[in-house]
Design a protein around this motif. Sequence first.
Motif, PDB file in Angstrom:
ATOM      1  N   SER A  75       0.863  -1.094   0.073  1.00 46.53           N
ATOM      2  CA  SER A  75      -0.178  -0.021  -0.053  1.00 46.53           C
ATOM      3  C   SER A  75       0.450   1.510   0.014  1.00 46.53           C
ATOM      4  N   THR A  76       0.299   3.071   0.190  1.00 52.81           N
ATOM      5  CA  THR A  76       1.018   3.707  -0.032  1.00 52.81           C
ATOM      6  C   THR A  76       1.285   4.138   1.234  1.00 52.81           C
ATOM      7  N   PHE A  77       2.891   4.939   1.137  1.00 54.81           N
ATOM      8  CA  PHE A  77       3.419   5.328   2.441  1.00 54.81           C
ATOM      9  C   PHE A  77       2.366   5.623   3.634  1.00 54.81           C
ATOM     10  N   GLY A  78       0.764   6.419   3.688  1.00 55.39           N
ATOM     11  CA  GLY A  78       0.413   6.507   4.613  1.00 55.39           C
ATOM     12  C   GLY A  78      -0.179   5.908   5.270  1.00 55.39           C
ATOM     13  N   VAL A  79      -1.029   4.964   4.311  1.00 55.77           N
ATOM     14  CA  VAL A  79      -1.645   3.569   4.923  1.00 55.77           C
ATOM     15  C   VAL A  79      -0.532   2.679   5.972  1.00 55.77           C
ATOM     16  N   LEU A  80       0.215   2.847   5.631  1.00 53.41           N
ATOM     17  CA  LEU A  80       1.377   1.659   5.642  1.00 53.41           C
ATOM     18  C   LEU A  80       2.256   2.354   7.312  1.00 53.41           C
ATOM     19  N   ALA A  81       2.289   3.408   6.934  1.00 54.68           N
ATOM     20  CA  ALA A  81       2.767   4.198   7.779  1.00 54.68           C
ATOM     21  C   ALA A  81       2.185   4.295   9.438  1.00 54.68           C
ATOM     22  N   ARG A  82       0.728   5.482   9.362  1.00 45.64           N
ATOM     23  CA  ARG A  82       0.078   5.136  10.166  1.00 45.64           C
ATOM     24  C   ARG A  82      -0.211   4.017  10.901  1.00 45.64           C
ATOM     25  N   HIS A  83      -0.021   3.236  11.502  1.00 43.04           N
ATOM     26  CA  HIS A  83       0.204   1.915  11.836  1.00 43.04           C
ATOM     27  C   HIS A  83       0.913   0.967  11.836  1.00 43.04           C
ATOM     28  N   ALA A  84       2.543   1.185  11.309  1.00 46.33           N
ATOM     29  CA  ALA A  84       3.651   0.627  11.621  1.00 46.33           C
ATOM     30  C   ALA A  84       3.975  -0.004  12.222  1.00 46.33           C
ATOM     31  N   ARG A  85       4.333   1.270  13.419  1.00 46.45           N
ATOM     32  CA  ARG A  85       4.578   0.358  14.915  1.00 46.45           C
ATOM     33  C   ARG A  85       4.305  -0.903  15.330  1.00 46.45           C
ATOM     34  N   LYS A  86       2.729  -1.421  15.028  1.00 50.98           N
ATOM     35  CA  LYS A  86       1.479  -2.722  15.803  1.00 50.98           C
ATOM     36  C   LYS A  86       2.117  -3.302  14.628  1.00 50.98           C
ATOM     37  N   TYR A  87       2.694  -3.033  13.373  1.00 57.77           N
ATOM     38  CA  TYR A  87       2.389  -4.767  12.224  1.00 57.77           C
ATOM     39  C   TYR A  87       2.881  -4.635  11.931  1.00 57.77           C
ATOM     40  N   ALA A  88       4.232  -3.837  11.818  1.00 57.94           N
ATOM     41  CA  ALA A  88       5.299  -3.857  10.716  1.00 57.94           C
ATOM     42  C   ALA A  88       6.336  -5.465  11.127  1.00 57.94           C
ATOM     43  N   HIS A  89       5.914  -5.949  12.116  1.00 55.04           N
ATOM     44  CA  HIS A  89       6.404  -7.567  12.575  1.00 55.04           C
ATOM     45  C   HIS A  89       6.413  -8.007  12.595  1.00 55.04           C
ATOM     46  N   LYS A  90       4.462  -8.181  11.736  1.00 51.38           N
ATOM     47  CA  LYS A  90       3.695  -9.020  11.714  1.00 51.38           C
ATOM     48  C   LYS A  90       3.370  -9.583  10.419  1.00 51.38           C
ATOM     49  N   ILE A  91       3.005  -8.502   9.658  1.00 56.27           N
ATOM     50  CA  ILE A  91       2.836  -9.076   8.254  1.00 56.27           C
ATOM     51  C   ILE A  91       4.423  -8.364   7.678  1.00 56.27           C
ATOM     52  N   PRO A  92       4.735  -8.488   6.401  1.00 55.28           N
ATOM     53  CA  PRO A  92       5.799  -7.917   5.537  1.00 55.28           C
ATOM     54  C   PRO A  92       5.635  -6.988   4.844  1.00 55.28           C
ATOM     55  N   PHE A  93       5.391  -5.758   5.304  1.00 54.56           N
ATOM     56  CA  PHE A  93       5.395  -4.338   4.478  1.00 54.56           C
ATOM     57  C   PHE A  93       5.751  -3.991   3.147  1.00 54.56           C
TER      58      PHE A  93
END
Length: 352
Positions: free
Chosen positions: A113-131
């Motif tokens: 997805s876009t910078f904005g979509v993934l950045a908004r919840h990166a700390r919660k999910y970036a380690h749980k599913i590949p961005f």
Amino acid sequence: MSYINKITETLGKEADSLLQHKSTKIPKERLEIPGPHTVDTFRDSDRNPQVLRSLAQLYNHGNLGGTGYLSILPVDQGIEHTAAVSFYKNPDYFDPENIVKLAMEAGCNGVASTFGVLARHARKYAHKIPFIVKINHNELMTYPNKYDQIPFGSVLEAWDMGATAIGATIYFGSEESTRQIQEIAAAFEEAHQLGMATILWCYTRNSGFKKDGKDYHSAADLTGQANHIGVTIKADIIKQKLPETNYGFRDIGFGKQNEDMYNTLSTDHPIDLCRFQVANCYMGKIGLINSGGGSQGDSDFEAAVKTAVINKRAGGCGLIMGRKAFQRPMKDGVEIINSVQEVYLEDKITVA
């Protein structure tokens, strides 16, 4: 668990043609077939260990983890198609967290997805599913509309977000394609230096690709050559629309082509047309994922399964499907993504 009966029933009258076809123009023995070894095939390349780790994170995640196949949820339509027309069928997806949740619930290998979509919840999910961060887009606010992919952020910004990979689009054949090729080649080199994988949306775009009432944007020869340029600038994975025809160079009358080229490499069978695309991805050494296309309502399940069967039997490595999934309730979106994954999990569906 075997899914073959369910898949056969979904394919209906096309089941025999798609499941029994044997490709003879480019035999499967010439291909690098996806499998648990897929990431290991990059050991001969110049990709550094960090890139191999990122590829492993992507290929080993979700329901298809360890198979060599990919199921990716892409949702950048809020920019590419406008948010209102993309999300009015299910306004929940105006909330970016629901995009990530859908990918996780469906067991996808990653979410793009876009910078904005993934950045908004990166700390919660970036380690749980590949961005997978899409770094460029076509915006539709310029009037009259223009069609150009421009950067929306930096490669370093995607890395700092925790991205496993970056994604980018090039409109091959467009007036702006020369600049786009240069921009994305440089971005992919930077991403590799940082340790991220690279995925290229290899789309063709030129009004001249329509002639005599026929649209050649998805012709196997044009999309195949776009793929070949894509792997040349070191995309690790190629995303391409499923081919629907061939003879683009011949019928439009440009490029380098001859009749023997077409007769040697393909037939008009959809699996052979897709194999033309796979061959242009270094005979499958760079994985080909096909796009799932837009949502047409009740026929979406059949169309998604059909696309997955064509891709797998052609030698591709997966499907990247968005609108068919997120333009319906999350439960149904999960179900259609899982139906695609079942094609790649079914051992009785082999490379043709």
